[in-house]
Design an enzyme around this catalytic site. Sequence first.
Site, PDB file in Angstrom:
ATOM      1  CG  HIS A 196      39.434  50.171  87.334  1.00 37.29           C
ATOM      2  ND1 HIS A 196      40.171  50.697  86.293  1.00 37.29           N
ATOM      3  CD2 HIS A 196      38.150  50.545  87.117  1.00 37.29           C
ATOM      4  CE1 HIS A 196      39.363  51.383  85.480  1.00 37.29           C
ATOM      5  NE2 HIS A 196      38.127  51.297  85.963  1.00 37.29           N
ATOM      6  CG  HIS A 236      37.631  46.814  85.457  1.00 46.93           C
ATOM      7  ND1 HIS A 236      36.840  45.872  84.839  1.00 46.93           N
ATOM      8  CD2 HIS A 236      37.383  46.683  86.782  1.00 46.93           C
ATOM      9  CE1 HIS A 236      36.139  45.219  85.749  1.00 46.93           C
ATOM     10  NE2 HIS A 236      36.447  45.683  86.934  1.00 46.93           N
ATOM     11  N   GLY A 247      30.376  42.413  85.145  1.00 44.13           N
ATOM     12  CA  GLY A 247      30.181  43.054  83.846  1.00 44.13           C
ATOM     13  C   GLY A 247      30.350  42.075  82.699  1.00 44.13           C
ATOM     14  CG  HIS A 302      34.573  50.026  89.561  1.00 45.14           C
ATOM     15  ND1 HIS A 302      34.553  48.780  88.989  1.00 45.14           N
ATOM     16  CD2 HIS A 302      34.778  50.907  88.539  1.00 45.14           C
ATOM     17  CE1 HIS A 302      34.713  48.906  87.679  1.00 45.14           C
ATOM     18  NE2 HIS A 302      34.844  50.181  87.379  1.00 45.14           N
ATOM     19  CD  GLU A 348      25.407  36.589  63.865  1.00 47.10           C
ATOM     20  OE1 GLU A 348      25.130  36.852  65.065  1.00 47.10           O
ATOM     21  OE2 GLU A 348      24.566  36.144  63.063  1.00 47.10           O
ATOM     22  CG  HIS A 397      18.947  40.044  55.470  1.00 51.91           C
ATOM     23  ND1 HIS A 397      18.020  40.479  56.399  1.00 51.91           N
ATOM     24  CD2 HIS A 397      19.154  38.734  55.742  1.00 51.91           C
ATOM     25  CE1 HIS A 397      17.678  39.468  57.186  1.00 51.91           C
ATOM     26  NE2 HIS A 397      18.359  38.398  56.811  1.00 51.91           N
TER      27      HIS A 397
END
Length: 662
Positions: free
Chosen positions: A29, A69, A157, A260, A409, A471
């Site tokens: 990249h 990248h 990103g 890119h 989380e 759950h």
Amino acid sequence: MHERAQHDRMADAIRFLSMDAVEKAKSGHPGLPMGTAEIATVLFTKFLKYDAADPHWPDRDRFILSAGHGSMLLYSLLYLTGYPDIDIDQIKHFRQLGSRTAGHPEYGHAAGIETTTGPLGQGLANSVGFALAERIMNAQFGDDLVGHYTYVLAGDGCLMEGVSQEAITLAGHLKLNKLIVFWDNNGISIDGAVSLADTTNQPERFAAAGWNTMEIDGLDIDQITDALEKAQKSDRPTLIAAKTTIGWGAPTKAGTNKAHGSPLGAEEIAGARKFFSWDRAPFEVPEDILEAWRAAGAAGASKRAEWQARYDAADPELRVEFERRVNGKLPAGFDGVIADYKKKLAADKPKVATRKSSEMALEVINGAVPETIGGSADLTGSNNTKTSQTDNISAGNYGNRYVHYGIREHGMAAAMNGMTLHGGIIPYGGTFLCFSDYARPSMRLASLMGIRTIFVMTHDSIGLGEDGPTHQPVEHLAALRAIPNHLVFRPADATEATECWQLALESRKTPSTLALTRQNLPAVRTDYVEENLCRYGAYELAAASGEAAVTIFASGSEIEIALAASGLLEGHGHPTRVVSVPCFELFEAQSDDYKAKTLGKAKVKVAIEAGIRLGWDRFIGLDGIFIGMHGFGASGTIEQVYPHFGITAEDAAKAVEARLHG
Ligand SMILES: Cc1ncc(C[n+]2csc(CCOP(=O)(O)OP(=O)(O)O)c2C)c(N)n1
Ligand SMILES: [Mg+2]
């Protein structure tokens, strides 16, 4: 040379090394390094506190390339500034098997790579942990020993990924003002313009999360310099939105997604050479420019020496403790503390849930190991992760030991990895096992990086009851066991829970997950044994009365059922042994002899676990009997759901007897 011109040439050196390396590798990249070379040059020549000759200096500033990248940006910088692990051969072998210059930056391949990035958003989310760890260590060891910044370069990103929201809101909430993030605002990602998929006002989004924000031209070194000066003084984390052009200098591909992720091709590179008036052969950096870069890489040596002098003058006890913590060694005497506690457990025989056993073990551990930093993703009372030593960390209150991560989380797991990577801290954090899915991308990276992050996952089966199938984890134990280099522990009682915690803390190159119950379990290890039996991954918990006709393998809460089933079978004259299996991965690491002996030769082999069968064939063979889950769970009391799914001692004994008599 005029200073400005030299600066430009230094940035160009990054561009050409990146272009040339990608061209030679025939993949990679080039666009990001070409667009952000000015930012990197200003940062690495004027702001970043580092000494390339001593890349592990604990008080260095951290630079995290979240947009992994763009790895050639980082590799170019490490080569140019003179980091020992990256020479020009490494640049020439970009992306080749065995080189340190992997496709994306891999932690451990070369000093100067602070974390593994590539999965977008992870580096940014790690950086919250780095910045928090810096504040925690500063609170514990003082300004003389700890005071550094965490700089991040993130792309479109990274900011689009969901984990970024968790990371930026947590950083804003904790007012991590030494965290400085550059957003490579080039308006381009792989599919084309970012506007195809996103129209977020990023500065407003960060501002809403409590950040200091600035918008600059990312090619303008004065604006970059000015922004960094302001950012360093901010009382909040800073976003520097830097407008850049991807592939800057490539005649037709600049500003497009064609720059890119593929080699630019000879023609574009020739055009770029003209554009920047760069007349050097591939991989050749003009001597004066390399010299200037090497000088920048060595400039921090004086700051490092000043730090060393402060360190040498510090209180000897503080110094010993700092060194121990930074080296990741547990306190002397830790084993004795665990041994004493195991004796107490053998005497007390507590009948408690393993989440409670874990809390009890943590109460002992946190008293003896000051570097543990606890936390939970808003399930503190359920995960039992808080102990008497762990008051809340909050903005400005970094001397405490507990993080309320909020319902984040993924952000929690990534931040914990950042804390581990920073050094000096052992983070552990909890959620329900079912929601390990929400943390899994970072759990996997902990394994890939080989670092000691500890995940506390409670409510580890249908035994959690009425919360029902959403759950109730079913496939999660198998899914986590599938991650290479990840210790998944499922202790059966308070003694096993203590042993598993001890192993998790001792395991410096492998992260751990402790799967813990909501429901109470009887003590099954009732005699004190000095040795940590869980270390074997699987061990004979109960011997058969004679030559075993049956072996029952089980883990965690199903050990109780296995012992009851063995009682029934023994009563019917079938000698039965029970093997506790707290950790598959540790079992695989044992000798062939040990494994063969533990697996045994009983005619009938049974596994009992309130999860799916995947993985258990290793113990029971294709023709073994599996007592467990075959689909999703159900909402009901624990007394209802275990019989409903046929996970009882009677069911197990019946299946075994059918086989024995069949
Ligand atoms: C989690 C994740 N999803 C997808 C990818 C594949 N990928 C690599 S780079 C990229 C586009 C990134 O765009 P941006 O951050 O704007 O980088 P730029 O093109 O500007 O260099 C994608 C989708 C990835 N690396 N990680
Ligand atoms: Mg982009």
